[in-house]
Design a protein around this motif. Structure first.
Motif, PDB file in Angstrom:
ATOM      1  N   UNK A   3       3.811  13.111  -4.862  1.00 25.16           N
ATOM      2  CA  UNK A   3       3.111  11.835  -4.949  1.00 25.16           C
ATOM      3  C   UNK A   3       3.472  10.868  -3.827  1.00 25.16           C
ATOM      4  N   UNK A   4       4.739  10.849  -3.418  1.00 25.09           N
ATOM      5  CA  UNK A   4       5.242   9.726  -2.648  1.00 25.09           C
ATOM      6  C   UNK A   4       4.981   9.764  -1.148  1.00 25.09           C
ATOM      7  N   UNK A   7       0.789  -1.225   0.000  1.00 25.90           N
ATOM      8  CA  UNK A   7       0.000   0.000   0.000  1.00 25.90           C
ATOM      9  C   UNK A   7       0.818   1.271   0.000  1.00 25.90           C
ATOM     10  N   UNK A   8       2.128   1.130  -0.037  1.00 27.30           N
ATOM     11  CA  UNK A   8       2.991   2.303   0.018  1.00 27.30           C
ATOM     12  C   UNK A   8       3.211   2.876  -1.385  1.00 27.30           C
ATOM     13  N   UNK A   9       3.422   4.189  -1.438  1.00 29.41           N
ATOM     14  CA  UNK A   9       3.717   4.859  -2.706  1.00 29.41           C
ATOM     15  C   UNK A   9       5.151   5.374  -2.609  1.00 29.41           C
ATOM     16  N   UNK A  56       5.568   1.740  -7.113  1.00 35.46           N
ATOM     17  CA  UNK A  56       6.954   2.168  -7.226  1.00 35.46           C
ATOM     18  C   UNK A  56       6.998   3.051  -8.467  1.00 35.46           C
ATOM     19  N   UNK A  57       7.410   4.300  -8.283  1.00 32.85           N
ATOM     20  CA  UNK A  57       7.222   5.299  -9.328  1.00 32.85           C
ATOM     21  C   UNK A  57       8.561   5.972  -9.635  1.00 32.85           C
ATOM     22  N   UNK A  58       9.022   5.857 -10.866  1.00 31.96           N
ATOM     23  CA  UNK A  58      10.274   6.511 -11.259  1.00 31.96           C
ATOM     24  C   UNK A  58       9.978   7.860 -11.878  1.00 31.96           C
ATOM     25  N   UNK A  59      10.784   8.860 -11.549  1.00 31.38           N
ATOM     26  CA  UNK A  59      10.609  10.160 -12.181  1.00 31.38           C
ATOM     27  C   UNK A  59      11.938  10.890 -12.103  1.00 31.38           C
ATOM     28  N   UNK A  60      12.091  11.953 -12.892  1.00 31.52           N
ATOM     29  CA  UNK A  60      13.267  12.785 -12.656  1.00 31.52           C
ATOM     30  C   UNK A  60      12.826  14.174 -12.184  1.00 31.52           C
TER      31      UNK A  60
END
Lengths: 256, 258
Positions: free
Chosen positions: A195-196, A24-26, A183-187
């Motif tokens: 978001x996190x 459930x974690x972002x 699990x969200x990748x961004x720069x």
């Protein structure tokens, strides 16, 4: 899902990378370009095996990366929609592959359309849609493929700034209702913090975790959050970390 | 809704313009022969050619249908085997390295040299001509299928694999449909080539077919009959090509958009 942790020693892309994600974690991951973010994702998606000595755990069980194929719902940077399938059939692609009945999957997708801002577009083909809409179809495909872990690789990277903030808020909204682990990748540092629950900063290649910060900002989050002092302080710290790593890789590439 | 209407009216408009062009070309042919006084054994009038066909329509119809059958059988077999070859070469590079050079060599043998042999093997049958048509068509289809399959975006393959797709699912749901635009390029080429194969095959001996009509007219120095046979083959070739192109537009409706 309880825990995914991995530590492995690759020569190049990742070295001694360790991460565990709670159900459930972002979690958002930022890092300088070419720090092995995509390599990390390919391993978690089951597409690449880590080198010998790496340890992957999924639901408290050790496993090979290839066993994760079909168990993690993965969304790559580009939407990669199939041009001969309309919106609905693109959205159910993953379900179709796992052998679900087409009729049921279509019905579920159809019910989901309004939530993704695609109501009335079910019969359209990808070439008839805007970039933001195509991205939402791809996200819908990822959401319909119900897995404990969702991997999003810069899903909004190709969108213009305005569409992007809209999509971020919308994603939070959808995430809060469905409570998936992401699990969200961004720069984009703003995006990562906004978001996190937790932001990871990766080091320059070979990638490892440089900094991990819990984001203790209240949810639901609103756009004016980005000017809040806590947000700015966190951003400062993360930017400094990234700056340091970016300089390292810059010196490494020019000094060689 | 104008877009939807344009989808229906545009082909009709294009079609009527094409017909107009045809009529114009026919008028130029007829007029030029009369006005410039071209002798009939160089170029007969179009009306003369058409009335020659009208005089013995049965011979032309039978010839047309016979050649059409040979062309179709050769085309369908060539397309089917070509796609299968392409898939096999794609999935098994060992096979490709072993057989592909042999295929290339086979294609450098002129079909004329090969034709006599095929007639010896299969006799003076419809099958013999279809085999020659097949021989000319399977290779371009093989090559383009392989090209199309190899050109599929690896990220797209990775996405399907991450969904847990098997190799077969990736092939059927992604790679083959993605290769369709390339395959159709070869099919259009194959449509013309299979007709050439059928006509050349008939030259090695037969009693009906457009190729036979061409040969007979040539031996009798009957220029009008020669042009009549040419018109028949043009009609067959263009019609078949147009059908394949139409199928392409229907099936690959998304175009080259990736």
């Amino acid at each position: 899902m309880r825990e995914v942790s991995k530590s492995f020693g690759t020569v190049q892309a990742l070295r001694g990378f360790a991460l565990s994600v709670q159900g459930g974690e972002f979690v958002t991951v930022v890092g300088p370009s070419g720090c092995g973010k995509s390599t990390l994702f390919n391993i978690v998606a089951g597409l690449d095996e880590p080198d010998d000595g790496g340890i992957l755990r999924f639901k408290d069980r050790g496993c090979h990366a290839r066993e994760l194929l079909g168990r993690v719902s993965f969304m790559p940077q580009r939407d990669l929609l199939l041009p001969w399938r309309n919106v609905i059939d693109n959205a159910i692609l993953a379900n179709e592959i796992e052998g679900a009945s087409r009729r049921d999957a279509r019905a579920r997708a159809l019910a989901m359309l309004p939530e993704f801002g695609l109501a009335g577009f079910e019969k359209q083909y990808p070439h008839q849609l805007s970039g933001g809409m195509r991205q939402r179809v791809a996200l819908m495909r990822t959401f319909l493929f119900e897995r404990e872990l969702m991997l999003l690789d810069e899903p909004f990277g190709a969108l213009d700034a305005l569409t992007r903030t809209m999509m971020q808020r919308w994603l939070l909204d959808v995430w809060q209702r469905h409570r998936r682990t992401i699990l969200f990748i961004t720069h984009d540092v703003d995006e990562a913090i906004f978001l996190g629950d937790r932001v990871l900063v990766m080091t320059a290649r070979p990638g490892a975790v440089k900094l991990a910060r819990q984001v203790d900002l209240p949810r639901p989050r609103t756009p004016d959050l980005v000017t809040a002092p806590e947000f700015v302080a966190l951003k400062r710290e993360i930017l400094d970390a990234i700056e340091e790593e970016a300089m390292k890789s810059f010196i490494a590439s020019t000094g060689a | 809704m104008t877009a939807a209407r344009a989808r229906f009216t545009a082909p009709i408009r294009a079609g009527s313009r094409f017909l107009l062009g045809l009529l114009l070309a026919a008028a130029v042919w007829e007029g030029a022969v009369i006005l410039l006084g071209i002798r009939p054994h160089i170029l007969p009038r179009l009306s003369e050619v058409l009335s020659a066909i009208a005089l013995t329509p049965g011979a032309y119809r039978d010839g047309f249908l016979r050649t059409l059958a040979e062309t179709l059988i050769g085309f369908v077999a060539g397309a089917g085997i070509g796609v299968l070859n392409g898939v096999a070469f794609f999935r098994a590079p060992v096979l490709r390295d072993m057989l592909f050079p042999i295929f290339v060599v086979s294609q450098t043998i002129p079909v004329i040299a090969f034709g006599a042999l095929v007639v010896l093997w299969f006799g003076n049958t419809l099958m013999a001509k279809a085999v020659i048509a097949f021989y000319l068509t399977f290779f371009p289809v093989t090559v383009n299928t392989l090209l199309g399959l190899n050109a599929v975006d690896p990220r797209q393959v990775a996405l399907l694999r991450s969904f847990g797709a098997s190799g077969r699912q990736v092939l059927l749901r992604l790679q083959l449909p993605m290769a369709l635009p390339q395959i159709f390029v070869a099919l259009r080429l194959a449509a013309s080539l299979s007709l050439v194969g059928a006509i050349v095959g008939e030259w090695f001996g037969d009693t009906t077919g457009i190729g036979v009509l061409l040969l007979q007219a040539m031996y009798n120095e009957n220029v009008v009959a020669l042009w009549a046979a040419i018109l028949c083959s043009a009609l067959l070739g263009t019609g078949f090509y147009a059908l394949v192109a139409l199928a392409e537009r229907r099936i690959v409706f998304w175009g080259a958009e990736q």
